[in-house]
Design an enzyme around this catalytic site. Structure first.
Site: not given
Length: 365
Positions: A82, A178-180, A320
Site C-alpha cells: 500500500s 480503508y478501501s483499496n 504496506g
C-alpha cells in the site's frame, strides 16, 4: 494483505549509497530486526535509516531464502504494497496542481456511469474522498488473494465489479474506512486525464525525477522481482508452515499496492515528498490534512498517514502489506527517514506492532 493485496491498518538527485552497519555492539535497529527473526519468527528482515543529510545505514537479519539459507540482500527489493497509494496520490495531486481536475470534482465527472452500488454513487463522491478513504466505497481485498497466488492477471475493472457487489461502508462522506477500491478509481481517473498508463505516469513524474533506480511498477503479467531480493512467505496461521510466495501476479493490487522498491528508495521518496519537491504548497497542505482513524491516534491524509512519536511530534509515511511482505516507515520531524520490511505478510498482527515500534525507536533515538 495476507494472501491478499494491501493493508487497511500503514532528495532529488543521487543519494549517498547505503552502507552496512559497522561491526561491534548492535544498535537498537539491528537488535529490533534480530528480535523479529528470533522471537516473532519472520524469516528475514531488512531496514534502512537515512539521516537528514541523506546518509544511510542498512541492516539485515535472518535469511533471504529458507530453503537455501542464503543471506538477506542488503537493501534488497521488496513488494511495497500500500505504499503504492502514496505514488498514486502524488500523480493525482500533481494533476490537481496542473488544473486538470479538482479535489472536489465528483468521480462521475471523470468516470461517468462507473461507480454505482448499494449506498454509494459516483455522482456524490469526490476525488478527495477517494484519496482519503471517506467515500464509503467497499473494498475488494478479501476476495482476490487466491487470484494473486495463482498468478492470474486481474484487470482494474474486474476488482471494481467485485467491490461493487457489497454495500457502502458509510454514507456520510466523512468517516474513514480503508478501501483499496478508492485507489483503483483514482488510478483510472489519472489514466483517463493523461491518456497514459498509471505506471508510465508514476515513472515519469516520480521515479525518474527522484532517481529511484530500484523502484518500479510491474508490467502486466510481470510476476517476479527484478533485482536482488529476499524471498517472501505466507503463513495461513501464526506459527504455521511458511509457503514461498515470492512469484505472484500483483495486478489485483494495481494503483493500491502493486509496486516494488527498496528501503533506501522509499526513504528518498518520502523525504522528497515531505520536503515539498513533488507538489505545490496547496496540494502539499491538502495531502497532510487528516481525518481520524477510529480507535487510534493515527490520522489519514490524501495518501499519507500521520503517527505520533513517543519522543514528541509525528512522523509521516504509509506502510504496506502484500502477499509475502510487510513494510513500515516514514519521515520524522528532524528529517530522519526509516523504512523496514519483513518477508512475511501479517498473519500475526503482533509483528505489525513490533514493526511500528521499531520505526518509532529508529526515528526517536
Amino acid at each position: 494483505m495476507a494472501a491478499a493485496v494491501a493493508v487497511g491498518a500503514l532528495a532529488l538527485g543521487v543519494a549517498a549509497q547505503p552502507v552496512a552497519f559497522a561491526a561491534g555492539r548492535p544498535d537498537s535497529v539491528q537488535r529490533g530486526l534480530d528480535g523479529l527473526v528470533r522471537e516473532a519468527g519472520v524469516p528475514g528482515a531488512l531496514a534502512t535509516v537515512t539521516d537528514a543529510s541523506g546518509r544511510s545505514r542498512t541492516y539485515t537479519a535472518g535469511v533471504g531464502d529458507v530453503a537455501t539459507g542464503a543471506a538477506v540482500p542488503r537493501d534488497g527489493q521488496v513488494r511495497i504494497g500500500s505504499n503504492t497509494k502514496v505514488f498514486t496520490a502524488v500523480v493525482v495531486l500533481q494533476l490537481v496542481g496542473e488544473g486538470r481536475l479538482r479535489l472536489d470534482d465528483k468521480v462521475e465527472d471523470h468516470l461517468p456511469g462507473v461507480v454505482r452500488g448499494e449506498g454509494f454513487d459516483g455522482r456524490t463522491i469526490t476525488v478527495r474522498q477517494l484519496l482519503q478513504h471517506t467515500s464509503g466505497i467497499p473494498d475488494y481485498e478479501a476476495e482476490v488473494g487466491e487470484a494473486i497466488e495463482r498468478g492470474r492477471y486481474v484487470e482494474p475493472r474486474e476488482v471494481l465489479e467485485i467491490a461493487f457487489r457489497h454495500p457502502a461502508t458509510s454514507a456520510d462522506g466523512k468517516t474513514f474506512h480503508y478501501s483499496n477500491t478508492n485507489y483503483v478509481l483514482a488510478g483510472l481517473i489519472a489514466e483517463k486525464l493523461t491518456r497514459r498508463s498509471l505506471a508510465a505516469e508514476i515513472d515519469r513524474r516520480v521515479v525518474k525525477p527522484l532517481g529511484l533506480g530500484h523502484t518500479y511498477f510491474p508490467a502486466p503479467r510481470d510476476r517476479g522481482i527484478r533485482e536482488a531480493h529476499p524471498h517472501g512467505y505466507h503463513q495461513d496461521a501464526v506459527g504455521g508452515p511458511l509457503r514461498d510466495v515470492t512469484v505472484i501476479d500483483p495486478s489485483a493490487a494495481w494503483a493500491a499496492g502493486q509496486m516494488v522498491s527498496t528501503n533506501s528508495d522509499m526513504n528518498r521518496f518520502f523525504s522528497a515528498l515531505l520536503e515539498g519537491r513533488l507538489l505545490r504548497p496547496q496540494e502539499q497542505r491538502a495531502m497532510r490534512t487528516t481525518v481520524p482513524i477510529e480507535g487510534s491516534d493515527v490520522g489519514y491524509g490524501l495518501g499519507l498517514i500521520s503517527r505520533p512519536l513517543s519522543c514528541g511530534g509525528v512522523y509521516w509515511g504509509h506502510g504496506g502489506d502484500i502477499t509475502g511482505f510487510e513494510t513500515r516507515g516514514g519521515v520524522g520531524p528532524d528529517g530522519r527517514a526509516v523504512n523496514i520490511a519483513v518477508t512475511t505478510d501479517p498473519a500475526d498482527h503482533g509483528v505489525t506492532r513490533r514493526l511500528e515500534g521499531l520505526v518509532d525507536e529508529a526515528l526517536c533515538r
